[in-house]
Every structure is written in C-alpha cells, then in structure tokens.
Design a protein around this motif. Structure first.
Motif, mmCIF file in Angstrom:
data_model
loop_
_atom_site.group_PDB
_atom_site.id
_atom_site.type_symbol
_atom_site.label_atom_id
_atom_site.label_comp_id
_atom_site.label_asym_id
_atom_site.label_seq_id
_atom_site.Cartn_x
_atom_site.Cartn_y
_atom_site.Cartn_z
ATOM 1 N N GLU A 1 0.807 -1.216 0.000
ATOM 2 C CA GLU A 1 0.000 0.000 0.000
ATOM 3 C C GLU A 1 0.842 1.268 0.000
ATOM 4 O O GLU A 1 0.460 2.276 -0.598
ATOM 5 C CB GLU A 1 -0.955 -0.001 1.181
ATOM 6 N N ILE B 1 0.431 4.213 -2.742
ATOM 7 C CA ILE B 1 0.119 5.597 -2.396
ATOM 8 C C ILE B 1 1.112 6.549 -3.054
ATOM 9 O O ILE B 1 0.737 7.583 -3.627
ATOM 10 C CB ILE B 1 0.123 5.784 -0.872
ATOM 11 N N PHE C 1 0.679 6.012 -7.342
ATOM 12 C CA PHE C 1 -0.601 6.440 -7.914
ATOM 13 C C PHE C 1 -1.011 7.820 -7.385
ATOM 14 O O PHE C 1 -1.523 8.654 -8.138
ATOM 15 C CB PHE C 1 -1.679 5.396 -7.633
ATOM 16 N N GLY C 2 -0.786 8.047 -6.093
ATOM 17 C CA GLY C 2 -1.089 9.362 -5.553
ATOM 18 C C GLY C 2 -0.210 10.442 -6.138
ATOM 19 O O GLY C 2 -0.680 11.527 -6.490
ATOM 20 N N GLY C 3 1.095 10.148 -6.253
ATOM 21 C CA GLY C 3 2.014 11.120 -6.844
ATOM 22 C C GLY C 3 1.688 11.403 -8.297
ATOM 23 O O GLY C 3 1.758 12.552 -8.752
ATOM 24 N N ILE D 1 -1.288 11.084 -9.798
ATOM 25 C CA ILE D 1 -2.526 11.871 -9.850
ATOM 26 C C ILE D 1 -2.245 13.333 -9.500
ATOM 27 O O ILE D 1 -2.747 14.256 -10.155
ATOM 28 C CB ILE D 1 -3.583 11.273 -8.899
ATOM 29 N N GLY D 2 -1.429 13.545 -8.481
ATOM 30 C CA GLY D 2 -1.090 14.914 -8.090
ATOM 31 C C GLY D 2 -0.376 15.653 -9.200
ATOM 32 O O GLY D 2 -0.682 16.832 -9.484
#
Length: 264
Positions: free
Chosen positions: A33, A37, A40-42, A44-45
């Motif tokens: 996880e 994070i 995929f989070g980076g 998307i940001g």
C-alpha cells in the motif's frame, strides 16, 4: 462497449501477475500500500498540476470514450450521404430539411445539412466544417493527453518510491537479515510505476487516438459529402469520391456482406 480495451487490460495485468507467480513470487508481495500511495497518488497529483480544472472534469468522458465502441461506420456514412444526395437531386436542397431530424444525434452532420438548407455557399460550408473537424481533434487530444502525461509521470514516481524505500533500508543496516525483503518491497514502487504506465495509461491514450482517427474519418466523409451535395454533384460521382476514403479491407468486407444479402 469496446471489448478489446477491456481484454487488453485484463491480459496485460494478468500476464504480469502470472509471470511473477511462476517465478516463485507470492501475490501478497505485490500488494504494497505504501508503494501504491506514492506512485498512484504522486501521479494523480502531478497530473492535476499539469492540467486546468476544465480539462480534468472531462476525464470521465474520455475514459468512456476509450471503452466504448464507435457507433458509426464508414460504409454506413457513405450510404447516408448518397441517400441525402438523391433526396436533394430529386426534390431540391430545401427537401433536406426533412432529413435533418434523422441526424439530430449527430450535431456535425445536422449542422451541415442546416447550412445547405439555409443557402450558405459551398466554400463557406467547407471552411466551417474543416474548422470544426480541427477543433474537435484538438479538443479530444487535449483531454486524452491526461493519460499520456500520467504515463510519463508514473515511472518517475516509481523511481521516487524506490529511492524513498532504499533510504529507509540504508537507515536499518544494523539488521542485515531484513535488508533483502526491505529492498524487494522498495522496488515494488518501480514495478507499479512502469507497469501502470505501459499497461494502463499509455495504451488507453493510444486507444483514444485510434478512436479519434475513426471519428475524424467519419466527419471527413460527411464534410466531403455535404459539400458535394451543395454543389449538386451526381450521386454516383459522390459515392466514388467517398469510397476513395475507405480502406480496401473495409470495402472488401462490405462487398462480401452485399453478396451474402443478394444470395439470401
């Protein structure tokens, strides 16, 4: 629904997972996880920073566009344009107004018919339709580039995640037995980044471009047909002109269907 997109994503992801399992890996080791994070989070940001809100709001639309099969077919478009030509030659250009409602779900064609009925000159119609085609292409690509951009950022985010993991590993050198598993976990971030870019983001962008090429072909057929109708060209000449846009493979398939219908 365009099943090839779904099948491609399924086969691509499944192949990576099965190949990893065959090499002796475990499914649990792929699920990290923290790496998810970061990557995929980076990604998307970074994408949110790269595009204005009005473009990001259209991402659900472009996803649907990539996963939905086109409802238009080039040969059907040719037949429709020939039929409109026949109507105009038999009953006059004003008779096309009765045909406009049949194509109300296609604003491009409907607007072209309206301009003919209103008596707009052929060159003006040509300029307007060509400009609309260019703007449509530019607009669709500007939204689709969200996925191309994500495909560029994802591998970099994976490397960042790996470096962050290795920093943590190097801070725990007093426990050599844990170094191997910790390093393996760190490289999962790189796997996530490279895999998501090359199995999800970039292939979806390529599918959007392929769908867009088909749509542009349909619009070019419609534009050429409408201009020919405005000039009063013969229906046979119009058909021959439009068939020059069609691939030989599509023509062959159409001829085979016609032969089957005739024999039936």
């Amino acid at each position: 629904m365009d099943v090839t997109t779904i099948i491609g994503l399924f086969v691509g992801i499944l192949s990576l997972v099965v190949g990893f399992l065959i090499e002796g890996g475990t499914l649990g080791s792929l699920l990290q996880e923290t790496a998810a994070i970061i990557v995929f989070g980076g990604t998307i940001g970074a994408v949110i920073i790269s595009f204005p809100l009005k473009t990001l709001k259209k991402v659900p639309f472009i996803i649907k566009y990539a996963f939905t099969a086109s409802s238009s077919h080039s040969m059907t478009t040719v037949e429709n344009m020939v039929e409109l030509s026949n109507v105009s030659r038999r009953q006059g250009l004003l008779a096309l107004e009765t045909q406009q409602d049949m194509y109300e779900d296609d604003p491009f064609l409907s607007e072209g018919i309206r301009m003919i009925v209103d008596g707009v000159e052929g060159e003006t119609i040509k300029d307007i339709l060509n400009r609309e085609i260019e703007l449509y292409e530019r607009r669709m690509l500007s939204i689709g580039k969200v996925f191309e951009t994500a495909g560029g950022f994802a591998p970099t985010m994976g490397i960042i995640g790996t470096v962050m993991g290795l920093v943590h590993v190097l801070g725990s050198l007093d426990n050599p037995s844990a170094l191997g598993p910790a390093i393996a976990v760190a490289f999962i971030a790189t796997l996530y980044g490279v895999a998501s870019a090359n199995v999800i983001y970039l292939p979806i962008f390529n599918k959007i471009k392929a769908r867009l090429d088909d749509d542009l072909m349909i619009k070019e057929l419609q534009a050429e047909g409408l201009i020919s109708i405005q000039y009063g060209e013969n229906s046979t000449l119009l058909r021959n002109k439009l068939m020059a846009f069609i691939d030989d493979e599509v023509k062959s398939e159409s001829e085979q269907v016609e032969d089957v219908n005739v024999n039936a």
